[in-house]
Write a protein that holds these residues in place. Structure first.
Motif, PDB file in Angstrom:
ATOM      1  N   THR A   7       0.709  -1.116  -0.076  1.00 56.71           N
ATOM      2  CA  THR A   7       0.057  -0.016   0.112  1.00 56.71           C
ATOM      3  C   THR A   7       0.707   1.344   0.151  1.00 56.71           C
ATOM      4  N   THR A   9       0.312   5.774  -0.225  1.00 52.47           N
ATOM      5  CA  THR A   9      -0.633   6.812  -0.246  1.00 52.47           C
ATOM      6  C   THR A   9       0.355   8.057  -0.761  1.00 52.47           C
ATOM      7  N   GLN A  25      -4.027   6.373  -4.059  1.00 49.43           N
ATOM      8  CA  GLN A  25      -3.523   5.232  -3.262  1.00 49.43           C
ATOM      9  C   GLN A  25      -3.331   3.989  -4.219  1.00 49.43           C
ATOM     10  N   ARG A  27      -2.891   0.240  -3.868  1.00 52.94           N
ATOM     11  CA  ARG A  27      -2.848  -1.067  -3.160  1.00 52.94           C
ATOM     12  C   ARG A  27      -2.877  -2.418  -3.766  1.00 52.94           C
ATOM     13  N   SER A  38      -7.551  10.038  -3.969  1.00 52.93           N
ATOM     14  CA  SER A  38      -7.460  10.553  -2.659  1.00 52.93           C
ATOM     15  C   SER A  38      -8.837  10.276  -1.816  1.00 52.93           C
ATOM     16  N   GLY A  81       3.832   8.490   1.665  1.00 53.17           N
ATOM     17  CA  GLY A  81       2.920   7.406   2.290  1.00 53.17           C
ATOM     18  C   GLY A  81       3.823   6.053   2.266  1.00 53.17           C
TER      19      GLY A  81
END
Length: 107
Positions: A7, A9, A25, A27, A38, A81
């Motif tokens: 993950t 961000t 993001q 993932r 976002s 992130g």
């Protein structure tokens, strides 16, 4: 729901020259790669086995290319992130490795 395998961000997600989000993001979870805005809305997703991830030529090291169902996305993985002390370049490498690992490819 299983713990995500990757993950990140604060990711800038672009489709060619068009920016889709500046704080998105990325993932990898349950065998799927998801690109999210976002706000958490899905931009695109695909089974990890069908995703190609690589480093673009002649680009800063914090960039990665992800091809989902024939659509190419340029990801700028900043350090925001990432785990503490990780650079954008390390985050991009970690993303590419995570895609390959989740898809069952070695190196």
């Amino acid at each position: 729901m299983a713990e995500p395998e990757f993950t990140a961000t604060g990711v800038r997600i672009a489709k060619w020259l068009r920016s889709l989000t500046r704080a998105g993001q990325v993932r990898i979870s349950d065998g799927r790669l998801q690109l999210l805005t976002s706000y958490g809305s899905e931009i695109d997703s695909a089974p990890v086995r069908s995703v190609r991830a690589s480093r673009p030529w002649f680009a800063p090291e914090d960039r990665a290319l992800a091809e989902l169902d024939g659509k190419r996305y340029l990801l700028t993985l900043g350090a925001s992130g990432s785990p503490p002390g990780e650079t954008g370049g390390a985050a991009a490498r970690r993303f590419i490795e995570a895609v390959r690992r989740a898809a069952g490819h070695s190196g």
